[in-house]
Write a protein that holds these residues in place. Structure first.
Motif, PDB file in Angstrom:
ATOM      1  N   ARG A  62     -54.938 -33.746 -23.107  1.00  0.00           N
ATOM      2  CA  ARG A  62     -56.087 -32.916 -22.806  1.00  0.00           C
ATOM      3  C   ARG A  62     -55.637 -31.479 -22.510  1.00  0.00           C
ATOM      4  O   ARG A  62     -54.539 -31.257 -22.003  1.00  0.00           O
ATOM      5  CB  ARG A  62     -56.853 -33.489 -21.627  1.00  0.00           C
ATOM      6  CG  ARG A  62     -57.496 -34.842 -21.916  1.00  0.00           C
ATOM      7  CD  ARG A  62     -57.912 -35.530 -20.654  1.00  0.00           C
ATOM      8  NE  ARG A  62     -58.808 -34.677 -19.865  1.00  0.00           N
ATOM      9  CZ  ARG A  62     -58.714 -34.516 -18.552  1.00  0.00           C
ATOM     10  NH1 ARG A  62     -57.730 -35.115 -17.872  1.00  0.00           N
ATOM     11  NH2 ARG A  62     -59.566 -33.750 -17.909  1.00  0.00           N
ATOM     12  N   PRO A  63     -56.491 -30.486 -22.821  1.00  0.00           N
ATOM     13  CA  PRO A  63     -56.122 -29.082 -22.601  1.00  0.00           C
ATOM     14  C   PRO A  63     -55.696 -28.779 -21.173  1.00  0.00           C
ATOM     15  O   PRO A  63     -54.745 -28.037 -20.948  1.00  0.00           O
ATOM     16  CB  PRO A  63     -57.400 -28.323 -22.983  1.00  0.00           C
ATOM     17  CG  PRO A  63     -58.061 -29.205 -23.980  1.00  0.00           C
ATOM     18  CD  PRO A  63     -57.780 -30.601 -23.539  1.00  0.00           C
ATOM     19  N   ILE A  64     -56.379 -29.356 -20.192  1.00  0.00           N
ATOM     20  CA  ILE A  64     -56.036 -29.066 -18.796  1.00  0.00           C
ATOM     21  C   ILE A  64     -54.669 -29.646 -18.448  1.00  0.00           C
ATOM     22  O   ILE A  64     -53.932 -29.089 -17.624  1.00  0.00           O
ATOM     23  CB  ILE A  64     -57.133 -29.611 -17.846  1.00  0.00           C
ATOM     24  CG1 ILE A  64     -57.038 -28.915 -16.489  1.00  0.00           C
ATOM     25  CG2 ILE A  64     -57.068 -31.111 -17.722  1.00  0.00           C
ATOM     26  CD1 ILE A  64     -57.433 -27.462 -16.516  1.00  0.00           C
ATOM     27  N   GLU A  65     -54.297 -30.758 -19.092  1.00  0.00           N
ATOM     28  CA  GLU A  65     -52.968 -31.326 -18.880  1.00  0.00           C
ATOM     29  C   GLU A  65     -51.903 -30.429 -19.498  1.00  0.00           C
ATOM     30  O   GLU A  65     -50.820 -30.242 -18.915  1.00  0.00           O
ATOM     31  CB  GLU A  65     -52.892 -32.726 -19.495  1.00  0.00           C
ATOM     32  CG  GLU A  65     -53.783 -33.752 -18.812  1.00  0.00           C
ATOM     33  CD  GLU A  65     -53.806 -35.085 -19.534  1.00  0.00           C
ATOM     34  OE1 GLU A  65     -53.769 -36.122 -18.855  1.00  0.00           O
ATOM     35  OE2 GLU A  65     -53.851 -35.089 -20.780  1.00  0.00           O
ATOM     36  N   LEU A  66     -52.191 -29.869 -20.654  1.00  0.00           N
ATOM     37  CA  LEU A  66     -51.254 -28.941 -21.295  1.00  0.00           C
ATOM     38  C   LEU A  66     -51.088 -27.688 -20.442  1.00  0.00           C
ATOM     39  O   LEU A  66     -49.974 -27.161 -20.299  1.00  0.00           O
ATOM     40  CB  LEU A  66     -51.755 -28.569 -22.691  1.00  0.00           C
ATOM     41  CG  LEU A  66     -50.846 -27.642 -23.504  1.00  0.00           C
ATOM     42  CD1 LEU A  66     -49.528 -28.334 -23.839  1.00  0.00           C
ATOM     43  CD2 LEU A  66     -51.545 -27.182 -24.790  1.00  0.00           C
ATOM     44  N   ALA A  67     -52.191 -27.216 -19.865  1.00  0.00           N
ATOM     45  CA  ALA A  67     -52.117 -26.031 -18.998  1.00  0.00           C
ATOM     46  C   ALA A  67     -51.241 -26.311 -17.778  1.00  0.00           C
ATOM     47  O   ALA A  67     -50.437 -25.470 -17.371  1.00  0.00           O
ATOM     48  CB  ALA A  67     -53.519 -25.612 -18.565  1.00  0.00           C
ATOM     49  N   ALA A  68     -51.392 -27.492 -17.185  1.00  0.00           N
ATOM     50  CA  ALA A  68     -50.576 -27.848 -16.024  1.00  0.00           C
ATOM     51  C   ALA A  68     -49.105 -27.911 -16.399  1.00  0.00           C
ATOM     52  O   ALA A  68     -48.233 -27.435 -15.652  1.00  0.00           O
ATOM     53  CB  ALA A  68     -51.036 -29.201 -15.461  1.00  0.00           C
ATOM     54  N   ARG A  69     -48.823 -28.476 -17.573  1.00  0.00           N
ATOM     55  CA  ARG A  69     -47.435 -28.551 -18.024  1.00  0.00           C
ATOM     56  C   ARG A  69     -46.859 -27.155 -18.232  1.00  0.00           C
ATOM     57  O   ARG A  69     -45.711 -26.881 -17.861  1.00  0.00           O
ATOM     58  CB  ARG A  69     -47.352 -29.350 -19.322  1.00  0.00           C
ATOM     59  CG  ARG A  69     -45.962 -29.341 -19.944  1.00  0.00           C
ATOM     60  CD  ARG A  69     -45.867 -30.262 -21.146  1.00  0.00           C
ATOM     61  NE  ARG A  69     -45.903 -31.661 -20.725  1.00  0.00           N
ATOM     62  CZ  ARG A  69     -45.653 -32.682 -21.530  1.00  0.00           C
ATOM     63  NH1 ARG A  69     -45.367 -32.473 -22.797  1.00  0.00           N
ATOM     64  NH2 ARG A  69     -45.704 -33.921 -21.093  1.00  0.00           N
ATOM     65  N   SER A  70     -47.638 -26.265 -18.809  1.00  0.00           N
ATOM     66  CA  SER A  70     -47.135 -24.912 -19.085  1.00  0.00           C
ATOM     67  C   SER A  70     -46.882 -24.135 -17.796  1.00  0.00           C
ATOM     68  O   SER A  70     -45.884 -23.421 -17.685  1.00  0.00           O
ATOM     69  CB  SER A  70     -48.123 -24.155 -19.988  1.00  0.00           C
ATOM     70  OG  SER A  70     -49.358 -23.932 -19.319  1.00  0.00           O
TER      71      SER A  70
END
Length: 521
Positions: free
Chosen positions: A492-500
């Motif tokens: 999910r986009p929010i998971e990718l944002a957290a990873r970044s």
């Protein structure tokens, strides 16, 4: 032709031209507005804040950005920096003392901004090439000069004209020929495939088909394949013909939008614009802004019938590529907010997207350099040619740069990219944090513009064009990573944002190669 006084001049010149070129990829493009226009944006935001269109936090953030730009800009004198820092310390109120202090400072800086940069480049040591090129390119674009005119002008004086000039001398010439260029009234003709419907008949400036043909012949344009119902002549104030054509197209977009909701026969513009006195024509039609989500093609999702939030956001994003300015900003921000906004903080989506794009930057730069090095470096050719993935290619180039390899780069713009990556690989967390800040500034500006348009009905903001110019390619880059993560890994986009966000802070300086794969994809 450029007469380089020091090794940095050639890199500065190359970056100036690259920043103005129409095909420059997102990772080498211009991400920011100039100090002068940013200060003008502060004044506009102060008025919008008083009207309740922008919140206090938005104004404070913009003021902090202005302080950062002012502090690092040789185009602002030291005493002016002190005055501006004092005025920007607290959010300036519309028509207050700080407001007028900023307005008067803007006038003084604007008068000789380029000349001040010329003096700064004469100093020892001169400013760094990247900051110089970005500041000057942004300033000239923010003045309303078209990128096409600027690209042609700088290419001529730096690479084509036989006259040898130093970069300082070219800047002084730019002051005389570009900065001092006045607004000129252009007569622009836009043709239509159908005649406009209006309660009072044809609009002012309307030419019937025979009159239109006469206008074209009188101005030495070909008429063989021009068969419209008629056309409209417009008086446009601009600094160059290309800019006049773009402003005319924007005005016609306004008419087309109104006709589409007022009648059952919306206006259909002809795909060509003519400007009196010019020998070339200008295209009318969708004006691409460089938004690219290539993951849709790579992952064979172009004709997908899925109906997820990511798919809906990509549909909204399409407006950012070619719609009118207002629709582009509204649709572009809606796509970002749908994927990355926090429940009680919609503006947080700007910071999250900035983290994703910042983590994408090293791979984009290194991959581009890898295809150049494959041709210029015999000792890297075999390894690069055998690499099947961009991650592998980027890793090879990263190891080479860390090991002191010059990559035998011939073009100064590529050498500038090499310098950027050397700096990043030397201190990845610090440089990535700086990148994230600059990217977030561009995305928060997009959000402010969206609020001015949707909450204030303001479609002529001082930073409207600049916001689209700086943010569009970057939004596309971020959405490409979001689409890849979703379609390939179901992330999910929010998971990718957290990873970044974690990757930026946790990337170890002791392992610069970790910067090659910050998103883990």
């Amino acid at each position: 032709m450029l007469k380089a006084v020091n090794p940095l001049d050639a890199i500065t010149a190359a970056r100036l031209v690259e920043l103005l070129a129409p095909t420059t990829p997102w990772n080498r493009s211009l991400w920011s507005l100039n100090t002068v226009l940013t200060l003008g944006e502060v004044l506009e935001a102060a008025e919008a804040s008083r009207a309740g269109i922008l919140g206090e936090d938005s104004l404070k953030r913009l003021g902090s950005l202005a302080v950062r730009l002012v502090g690092k800009d040789p185009g602002v004198l030291d005493e002016e920096k002190r005055v501006l820092n004092d005025a920007l310390r607290t959010s300036p109120r519309f028509d207050g003392l700080a407001y007028h202090t900023i307005a008067q400072s803007v006038e003084r800086i604007d008068e000789e901004y380029v000349l001040r940069w010329a003096r700064a480049l004469s100093a020892n040591p001169p400013p760094q090439p990247e900051r110089t090129a970005r500041s000057i390119a942004a300033y000239l674009l923010d003045r309303g000069l078209s990128a096409e005119l600027l690209f042609s002008w700088w290419t001529k004086w730096l690479y084509q004209d036989p006259t040898e000039l130093t970069l300082v001398e070219v800047l002084r010439l730019a002051q005389a020929e570009l900065v001092a260029r006045p607004l000129i009234e252009f007569e622009v003709l836009v043709a239509f495939k159908n005649s406009p419907k209006s309660a009072s008949g044809f609009p002012k400036g309307w030419l019937r088909s025979n009159q239109l043909s006469h206008w074209l012949r009188e101005n030495h344009f070909a008429v063989a394949h021009v068969r419209p119902s008629g056309g409209l002549t417009l008086r446009i104030q601009a600094r160059d013909a290309n800019g006049a054509a773009q402003l005319a197209a924007a005005r016609i977009d306004h008419f087309v939008a109104r006709s589409s909701v007022a009648t059952n026969e919306p206006l259909e513009p002809w795909p060509v614009i003519w400007v009196r006195g010019e020998v070339v024509t200008f295209a009318f039609g969708p004006r691409p802004r460089g938004v690219r989500v290539k993951a849709l093609y790579r992952e064979d999702q172009l004709f997908s019938e899925s109906d997820t939030t990511v798919d809906a956001a990509i549909e909204l994003l399409a407006h950012l590529e070619s719609s009118s300015a207002s629709a582009a900003i509204a649709g572009g921000w809606a796509a970002i907010e749908a994927l990355l906004a926090e429940p009680h903080d919609r503006s947080a989506a700007a910071d999250s997207l900035a983290s994703i794009v910042a983590c994408s930057f090293p791979r984009a730069e290194l991959t581009a350099l890898s295809y150049i090095a494959e041709r210029t470096c015999p000792d890297l050719h075999s390894a690069l040619q055998a690499s099947s993935e961009n991650r592998e290619r980027a890793g090879i180039i990263a190891r080479a740069i860390v090991g002191g390899h010059t990559l035998n780069l011939q073009r100064h713009s590529d050498r500038a990219a090499h310098l950027r990556m050397h700096k990043l690989l030397d201190s990845p967390s610090k440089v990535l944090s700086d990148l994230q800040t600059h990217l977030a500034d561009a995305f928060h500006r997009l959000y402010r513009q969206r609020n001015l348009i949707l909450h204030g009905g303001k479609t002529n903001s001082v930073a409207l064009a600049g916001s689209l110019r700086t943010a569009s390619k970057l939004v596309g880059a971020g959405m490409d990573r979001i689409a890849h993560a979703w379609y390939v890994r179901n992330m999910r986009p929010i998971e990718l944002a957290a990873r970044s966000k974690s990757a930026i802070h946790l990337v170890p300086n002791s392992d610069p190669l970790a910067a090659v794969n910050l998103l883990g994809m």
